[in-house]
Design an enzyme around this catalytic site. Sequence first.
Site, PDB file in Angstrom:
ATOM      1  CB  THR A  70      -0.813  -0.109   1.084  1.00  0.00           C
ATOM      2  OG1 THR A  70      -1.065   1.227   0.616  1.00  0.00           O
ATOM      3  CG2 THR A  70      -0.321  -0.194   2.371  1.00  0.00           C
ATOM      4  CG  ASP A  71      -1.245   4.874  -1.239  1.00  0.00           C
ATOM      5  OD1 ASP A  71      -1.820   4.453   0.077  1.00  0.00           O
ATOM      6  OD2 ASP A  71      -1.661   5.881  -1.482  1.00  0.00           O
ATOM      7  CD  GLU A  72      -3.506   3.772   4.637  1.00  0.00           C
ATOM      8  OE1 GLU A  72      -2.552   3.311   5.551  1.00  0.00           O
ATOM      9  OE2 GLU A  72      -4.641   2.897   3.821  1.00  0.00           O
TER      10      GLU A  72
ATOM     11  CE1 TYR B 157      -3.584  -2.686   5.398  1.00  0.00           C
ATOM     12  CE2 TYR B 157      -3.247  -0.473   4.936  1.00  0.00           C
ATOM     13  CZ  TYR B 157      -3.118  -1.351   4.447  1.00  0.00           C
ATOM     14  OH  TYR B 157      -3.612  -2.184   3.511  1.00  0.00           O
TER      15      TYR B 157
ATOM     16  CE  LYS C  20      -0.147  -4.854   3.014  1.00  0.00           C
ATOM     17  NZ  LYS C  20      -0.462  -5.440   2.616  1.00  0.00           N
TER      18      LYS C  20
HETATM   19  P1  NAD Z   1     -10.161  -7.253   2.013  1.00  0.00           P
HETATM   20  O1  NAD Z   1      -9.988  -6.875   3.611  1.00  0.00           O
HETATM   21  O2  NAD Z   1     -11.128  -7.326   0.948  1.00  0.00           O
HETATM   22  O3  NAD Z   1      -9.644  -8.416   1.713  1.00  0.00           O
HETATM   23  C1  NAD Z   1      -9.102  -9.406   2.629  1.00  0.00           C
HETATM   24  C2  NAD Z   1      -8.651 -10.711   2.247  1.00  0.00           C
HETATM   25  O4  NAD Z   1      -8.254 -11.630   3.180  1.00  0.00           O
HETATM   26  C3  NAD Z   1     -10.053 -11.450   2.451  1.00  0.00           C
HETATM   27  O5  NAD Z   1     -10.770 -12.137   1.211  1.00  0.00           O
HETATM   28  C4  NAD Z   1      -9.533 -12.561   3.864  1.00  0.00           C
HETATM   29  O6  NAD Z   1     -10.519 -13.315   4.208  1.00  0.00           O
HETATM   30  C5  NAD Z   1      -8.386 -12.776   3.547  1.00  0.00           C
HETATM   31  N1  NAD Z   1      -7.464 -12.819   4.733  1.00  0.00           N
HETATM   32  C6  NAD Z   1      -7.021 -12.561   6.252  1.00  0.00           C
HETATM   33  N2  NAD Z   1      -6.489 -12.707   6.809  1.00  0.00           N
HETATM   34  C7  NAD Z   1      -6.003 -13.738   6.720  1.00  0.00           C
HETATM   35  C8  NAD Z   1      -5.785 -14.630   6.742  1.00  0.00           C
HETATM   36  N3  NAD Z   1      -4.686 -14.808   8.261  1.00  0.00           N
HETATM   37  N4  NAD Z   1      -5.049 -15.561   5.980  1.00  0.00           N
HETATM   38  C9  NAD Z   1      -5.750 -15.980   4.335  1.00  0.00           C
HETATM   39  N5  NAD Z   1      -7.125 -14.766   4.655  1.00  0.00           N
HETATM   40  C10 NAD Z   1      -6.753 -13.736   5.788  1.00  0.00           C
HETATM   41  O7  NAD Z   1      -8.433  -6.565   1.322  1.00  0.00           O
HETATM   42  P2  NAD Z   1      -8.264  -5.793   0.158  1.00  0.00           P
HETATM   43  O8  NAD Z   1      -8.664  -4.462  -0.028  1.00  0.00           O
HETATM   44  O9  NAD Z   1      -9.060  -6.314  -1.002  1.00  0.00           O
HETATM   45  O10 NAD Z   1      -7.201  -5.490  -0.053  1.00  0.00           O
HETATM   46  C11 NAD Z   1      -6.339  -6.369  -0.329  1.00  0.00           C
HETATM   47  C12 NAD Z   1      -4.295  -6.150  -0.074  1.00  0.00           C
HETATM   48  O11 NAD Z   1      -4.390  -5.073  -0.832  1.00  0.00           O
HETATM   49  C13 NAD Z   1      -3.550  -6.082   1.308  1.00  0.00           C
HETATM   50  O12 NAD Z   1      -2.921  -6.848   1.362  1.00  0.00           O
HETATM   51  C14 NAD Z   1      -3.501  -4.731   1.169  1.00  0.00           C
HETATM   52  O13 NAD Z   1      -2.959  -4.147   2.558  1.00  0.00           O
HETATM   53  C15 NAD Z   1      -3.824  -4.112  -0.007  1.00  0.00           C
HETATM   54  N6  NAD Z   1      -4.125  -2.714  -0.162  1.00  0.00           N
HETATM   55  C16 NAD Z   1      -5.771  -2.768  -0.360  1.00  0.00           C
HETATM   56  C17 NAD Z   1      -5.713  -1.641  -0.712  1.00  0.00           C
HETATM   57  C18 NAD Z   1      -6.739  -0.923  -0.984  1.00  0.00           C
HETATM   58  O14 NAD Z   1      -7.638   0.497  -1.471  1.00  0.00           O
HETATM   59  N7  NAD Z   1      -8.470  -1.339  -0.197  1.00  0.00           N
HETATM   60  C19 NAD Z   1      -4.540  -0.364  -1.208  1.00  0.00           C
HETATM   61  C20 NAD Z   1      -3.526  -0.806  -1.512  1.00  0.00           C
HETATM   62  C21 NAD Z   1      -3.303  -2.396  -1.319  1.00  0.00           C
HETATM   63  O1  DAU Z   2      -4.320   3.251   0.678  1.00  0.00           O
HETATM   64  C1  DAU Z   2      -4.213   2.774   0.364  1.00  0.00           C
HETATM   65  C2  DAU Z   2      -5.039   2.093   1.690  1.00  0.00           C
HETATM   66  O2  DAU Z   2      -6.759   2.436   1.375  1.00  0.00           O
HETATM   67  C3  DAU Z   2      -5.642   0.876   1.443  1.00  0.00           C
HETATM   68  O3  DAU Z   2      -4.091   0.011   2.137  1.00  0.00           O
HETATM   69  C4  DAU Z   2      -6.022   0.008   2.730  1.00  0.00           C
HETATM   70  O4  DAU Z   2      -5.814  -1.042   2.396  1.00  0.00           O
HETATM   71  C5  DAU Z   2      -7.138   0.529   2.552  1.00  0.00           C
HETATM   72  O5  DAU Z   2      -8.878   0.703   3.667  1.00  0.00           O
HETATM   73  C6  DAU Z   2      -7.135   2.540   2.408  1.00  0.00           C
HETATM   74  O6  DAU Z   2      -7.452   2.724   3.625  1.00  0.00           O
HETATM   75  P1  DAU Z   2      -8.304   3.963   4.357  1.00  0.00           P
HETATM   76  O7  DAU Z   2      -8.225   3.999   5.453  1.00  0.00           O
HETATM   77  O8  DAU Z   2      -8.023   5.858   3.505  1.00  0.00           O
HETATM   78  O9  DAU Z   2      -9.571   4.089   3.561  1.00  0.00           O
HETATM   79  P2  DAU Z   2     -10.820   4.151   4.217  1.00  0.00           P
HETATM   80  O10 DAU Z   2     -12.038   3.955   3.272  1.00  0.00           O
HETATM   81  O11 DAU Z   2     -10.904   3.679   5.104  1.00  0.00           O
HETATM   82  O12 DAU Z   2     -11.140   5.532   4.300  1.00  0.00           O
HETATM   83  C7  DAU Z   2     -10.793   6.742   3.304  1.00  0.00           C
HETATM   84  C8  DAU Z   2     -10.629   8.296   3.787  1.00  0.00           C
HETATM   85  O13 DAU Z   2     -11.700   8.546   4.470  1.00  0.00           O
HETATM   86  C9  DAU Z   2     -10.139   8.362   4.945  1.00  0.00           C
HETATM   87  O14 DAU Z   2      -9.316   9.225   4.968  1.00  0.00           O
HETATM   88  C10 DAU Z   2     -10.566   8.419   5.906  1.00  0.00           C
HETATM   89  C11 DAU Z   2     -12.129   8.321   6.145  1.00  0.00           C
HETATM   90  N1  DAU Z   2     -13.494   7.794   6.457  1.00  0.00           N
HETATM   91  C12 DAU Z   2     -13.144   6.711   6.215  1.00  0.00           C
HETATM   92  C13 DAU Z   2     -14.949   6.027   6.804  1.00  0.00           C
HETATM   93  C14 DAU Z   2     -14.892   4.936   7.067  1.00  0.00           C
HETATM   94  C15 DAU Z   2     -14.371   9.057   7.181  1.00  0.00           C
HETATM   95  O15 DAU Z   2     -14.505  10.421   6.846  1.00  0.00           O
HETATM   96  N2  DAU Z   2     -16.021   8.490   7.639  1.00  0.00           N
HETATM   97  C16 DAU Z   2     -15.729   6.836   7.857  1.00  0.00           C
HETATM   98  O16 DAU Z   2     -16.748   6.277   8.098  1.00  0.00           O
END
Ligand code: NAD
Ligand code: DAU
Length: 356
Positions: free
Chosen positions: A134-136, A160, A164
């Site tokens: 992730t970019d975080e 988190y 990562k």
């Molecule tokens: P998600 O939470 O939707 O899905 C995670 C999946 O991993 C689920 O299906 C869960 O059951 C499985 N899982 C969790 N713990 C596990 C374990 N111990 N063993 C096996 N499976 C397990 O997550 P996502 O948003 O799809 O993110 C997927 C990946 O991409 C993550 O590594 C996250 O850090 C990365 N990522 C997410 C975002 C985003 O915006 N969502 C952006 C950049 C990177």
């Molecule tokens: O940048 C990549 C990341 O983006 C991934 O690595 C993470 O897995 C993914 O969850 C996401 O993280 P964020 O914290 O940026 O996403 P989230 O949707 O939780 O929140 C987006 C923005 O909105 C953040 O600034 C917090 C704000 N927010 C979020 C929620 C859930 C609100 O203002 N209200 C809310 O209820």
Amino acid sequence: MSFEKSILITGGAGFIGSHVVRLFVTQYPQYQTVNLDKLTYAGNLENLKDIDSLPNYVFEHGDIVDEAYIDGLFAKYQFDGVIHLAAESHVDRSITDPMAFVKTNVIGTCNLLNAAKNTWKGNMESKRFYHVSTDEVYGELHDPSEFFVETTSYDPRSPYSASKASSDHFVRAYHNTYGLPVVVSNCSNNYGPNHFPEKLIPLMINNIKNGKPLPVYGKGENVRDWLYVIDHARAIDAIFHNGKNGDTYNIGGNNEWKNLDLVHLLCDLMDQKLGNPQGKSKELITYVTDRAGHDLRYAIDATKLMTELGWNPSVTFEEGLSKTVDWYLNNWDWIENITSGDYQKYYSSMYENKTS
Ligand code: NAD
Ligand code: DAU
């Protein structure tokens, strides 16, 4: 049936993982794609019901934290490639339960690295371990002219992102120390179908539809860079196949939005699609207590991925958001199934009595 390659995708029942699994199963019938998922609250096999009977797809229910199980899985399938997405992914949950993130994101990743190292020992030539990050991990930006590039120093600021970042370091350490053929990508915020409704965009869609308050953290001034999930899956495909061994690629949509502006846009779009009078949903906006340690701005420079591997986003934000809202409205039972159980307890503990 014999296959050219056996590919392990972890976390394939989650949001991004399900799109990556679908892409691999449908575009590479010559590969056997094995989806390993623990099916936590975020994992949902419904996401894959359209492809789960294809002959090159296998689901394995298991936990990446279970070392013996992971070793057994590698022995059974002799994987040629790993695309590792399984993780605890929600920042707010990492604030209340950081150890779950240490276990899955750090220890789970190390178990996979060890299994790959031991299985591929002496024969790393055509193998690949792809770690999805992730970019975080880069921390937060303040100067609007700054962007995260692949060489930006790590500065994780939430449990988190610290978990990562730690896993990213282990992946690169295994490349440097043992010659493990790895590739890492760091992506910005994804949105699209099958996104769990604890995250900003689907949470707002769900609450607008149900006429519930729209909880904006702080003043809504934090900025995120949004990418359509299918474009992330396309980038993963390009990097898995053509990325350089040991390299890192940033993935992003060059699409920055302040949270409040994005919520306004969603309100207008939902009002239009639901046939509401314009302005109706905006009345639901409620400012709530800010997230602890809330990162101000993320913004990715994806030049390397675009110039070296020819990747570009396939949809504009307007197109992607409209498709996303349509998907939720046309698949409302998907969100109802998810929000009918434990989600209610999570939602109450996160949002009740938090109005600022
Ligand atoms: P998600 O939470 O939707 O899905 C995670 C999946 O991993 C689920 O299906 C869960 O059951 C499985 N899982 C969790 N713990 C596990 C374990 N111990 N063993 C096996 N499976 C397990 O997550 P996502 O948003 O799809 O993110 C997927 C990946 O991409 C993550 O590594 C996250 O850090 C990365 N990522 C997410 C975002 C985003 O915006 N969502 C952006 C950049 C990177
Ligand atoms: O940048 C990549 C990341 O983006 C991934 O690595 C993470 O897995 C993914 O969850 C996401 O993280 P964020 O914290 O940026 O996403 P989230 O949707 O939780 O929140 C987006 C923005 O909105 C953040 O600034 C917090 C704000 N927010 C979020 C929620 C859930 C609100 O203002 N209200 C809310 O209820």
